[in-house]
Motif scaffolding. Structure first.
Motif, mmCIF file in Angstrom:
data_model
loop_
_atom_site.group_PDB
_atom_site.id
_atom_site.type_symbol
_atom_site.label_atom_id
_atom_site.label_comp_id
_atom_site.label_asym_id
_atom_site.label_seq_id
_atom_site.Cartn_x
_atom_site.Cartn_y
_atom_site.Cartn_z
ATOM 1 N N GLU A 32 0.842 -1.187 0.000
ATOM 2 C CA GLU A 32 0.000 0.000 0.000
ATOM 3 C C GLU A 32 0.879 1.239 0.000
ATOM 4 O O GLU A 32 1.742 1.398 0.860
ATOM 5 C CB GLU A 32 -0.926 0.010 1.226
ATOM 6 C CG GLU A 32 -1.967 -1.081 1.163
ATOM 7 C CD GLU A 32 -3.047 -0.886 2.198
ATOM 8 O OE1 GLU A 32 -3.354 0.275 2.536
ATOM 9 O OE2 GLU A 32 -3.583 -1.905 2.658
ATOM 10 N N LYS A 33 0.663 2.101 -0.988
ATOM 11 C CA LYS A 33 1.459 3.318 -1.136
ATOM 12 C C LYS A 33 0.853 4.416 -0.271
ATOM 13 O O LYS A 33 -0.344 4.679 -0.324
ATOM 14 C CB LYS A 33 1.488 3.735 -2.607
ATOM 15 C CG LYS A 33 2.581 4.737 -2.930
ATOM 16 C CD LYS A 33 2.676 4.990 -4.408
ATOM 17 C CE LYS A 33 3.303 3.886 -5.192
ATOM 18 N NZ LYS A 33 4.702 3.651 -5.036
ATOM 19 N N GLN A 34 1.704 5.039 0.557
ATOM 20 C CA GLN A 34 1.281 6.076 1.489
ATOM 21 C C GLN A 34 2.210 7.286 1.363
ATOM 22 O O GLN A 34 3.402 7.125 1.128
ATOM 23 C CB GLN A 34 1.388 5.572 2.946
ATOM 24 C CG GLN A 34 0.580 4.329 3.246
ATOM 25 C CD GLN A 34 -0.832 4.665 3.635
ATOM 26 O OE1 GLN A 34 -1.073 5.590 4.390
ATOM 27 N NE2 GLN A 34 -1.777 3.903 3.120
ATOM 28 N N PRO A 37 -3.247 7.505 2.578
ATOM 29 C CA PRO A 37 -3.178 6.738 1.336
ATOM 30 C C PRO A 37 -2.975 7.676 0.144
ATOM 31 O O PRO A 37 -3.592 8.741 0.074
ATOM 32 C CB PRO A 37 -4.540 6.049 1.261
ATOM 33 C CG PRO A 37 -5.074 6.077 2.656
ATOM 34 C CD PRO A 37 -4.505 7.302 3.285
ATOM 35 N N GLU A 81 -3.994 7.625 -2.785
ATOM 36 C CA GLU A 81 -5.175 7.924 -3.595
ATOM 37 C C GLU A 81 -6.021 9.053 -3.027
ATOM 38 O O GLU A 81 -6.876 9.601 -3.726
ATOM 39 C CB GLU A 81 -6.036 6.673 -3.834
ATOM 40 C CG GLU A 81 -6.601 6.041 -2.606
ATOM 41 C CD GLU A 81 -5.713 4.960 -1.994
ATOM 42 O OE1 GLU A 81 -6.169 4.332 -1.029
ATOM 43 O OE2 GLU A 81 -4.582 4.755 -2.455
ATOM 44 N N LYS A 82 -5.792 9.451 -1.773
ATOM 45 C CA LYS A 82 -6.510 10.582 -1.174
ATOM 46 C C LYS A 82 -5.834 11.924 -1.474
ATOM 47 O O LYS A 82 -6.383 12.977 -1.201
ATOM 48 C CB LYS A 82 -6.600 10.422 0.354
ATOM 49 C CG LYS A 82 -7.491 9.308 0.800
ATOM 50 C CD LYS A 82 -8.915 9.715 0.673
ATOM 51 C CE LYS A 82 -9.837 8.666 1.243
ATOM 52 N NZ LYS A 82 -11.216 9.042 1.145
ATOM 53 N N GLU A 122 -4.365 14.883 -3.736
ATOM 54 C CA GLU A 122 -4.479 15.571 -5.027
ATOM 55 C C GLU A 122 -3.103 16.056 -5.473
ATOM 56 O O GLU A 122 -2.686 15.846 -6.595
ATOM 57 C CB GLU A 122 -5.447 16.754 -4.868
ATOM 58 C CG GLU A 122 -5.372 17.791 -5.944
ATOM 59 C CD GLU A 122 -6.298 17.518 -7.106
ATOM 60 O OE1 GLU A 122 -6.191 18.256 -8.081
ATOM 61 O OE2 GLU A 122 -7.100 16.578 -7.052
ATOM 62 N N GLN A 133 -8.492 15.084 -0.516
ATOM 63 C CA GLN A 133 -9.939 14.982 -0.670
ATOM 64 C C GLN A 133 -10.560 14.791 0.709
ATOM 65 O O GLN A 133 -10.114 13.936 1.479
ATOM 66 C CB GLN A 133 -10.311 13.794 -1.544
ATOM 67 C CG GLN A 133 -9.786 13.897 -2.940
ATOM 68 C CD GLN A 133 -9.982 12.621 -3.714
ATOM 69 O OE1 GLN A 133 -10.743 11.739 -3.342
ATOM 70 N NE2 GLN A 133 -9.270 12.497 -4.813
#
Length: 163
Positions: free
Chosen positions: A2-4, A17, A19-20, A22, A77
């Protein structure tokens, strides 16, 4: 894996994370907004919109974040919109194996819903934040968001378009 994104605030490492996220941008002083929570530093212009800037140090530790050349704004986000988080330092983007994550157990004494899990590394523990609950039930931030997106702006846009 998992990329953080990993960052520091008040001598503690946190993650979100990827994906959160921008974007990560340089710190710029925001325009203050009266009668908001002390962790709401104000607003900046970002990609043609107004972006609330939150001091993560004020929110988590009730102390301001030290602002220097290493300070960054993480545009994230939150509740279907973007906000900027002021952090002291971005330490990197890291991949963690799922076995490194230890979820918060409700039987523990931790009552902070914004802590999603703990990430165990060889030399420390990183706190993974849950963005959706980090500002839950904060009336001042919710009110600020309503004012930004409120009907006054829609009415003004309609008036200008009609002219």
């Amino acid at each position: 894996m998992e990329k953080q994104i990993v960052f520091a605030s008040h001598k503690q490492r946190f993650s979100l994370p990827i994906e959160k996220i921008e974007k990560i941008i340089q710190w710029e002083p925001p325009i203050p907004v009266p009668e908001t929570a002390k962790f709401v530093l104000g607003m900046i212009q970002y990609n043609g919109q107004v972006l609330p800037i939150i001091d993560l140090g004020w929110r988590l530790y009730d102390e301001p974040t030290s602002i220097n050349e290493m300070a960054k704004l993480i545009v994230v986000q939150w509740q279907a919109q973007l906000i900027g988080l002021l952090v002291e330092l971005i330490t990197g983007i890291e991949d963690f194996d799922v076995v490194q994550f230890e979820c918060v157990d409700s039987d523990l004494t931790i009552d902070k819903a914004y802590i999603d899990s703990f990430i165990k590394t060889n030399h420390d523990i990183i706190i993974q934040l849950e963005m959706e609950t980090l500002f839950a039930d904060n009336i001042m931030l919710d009110k600020l968001n309503q004012e930004i997106e409120g009907p006054q702006c829609d009415e003004l846009t309609e008036d200008v378009a009609a002219e």
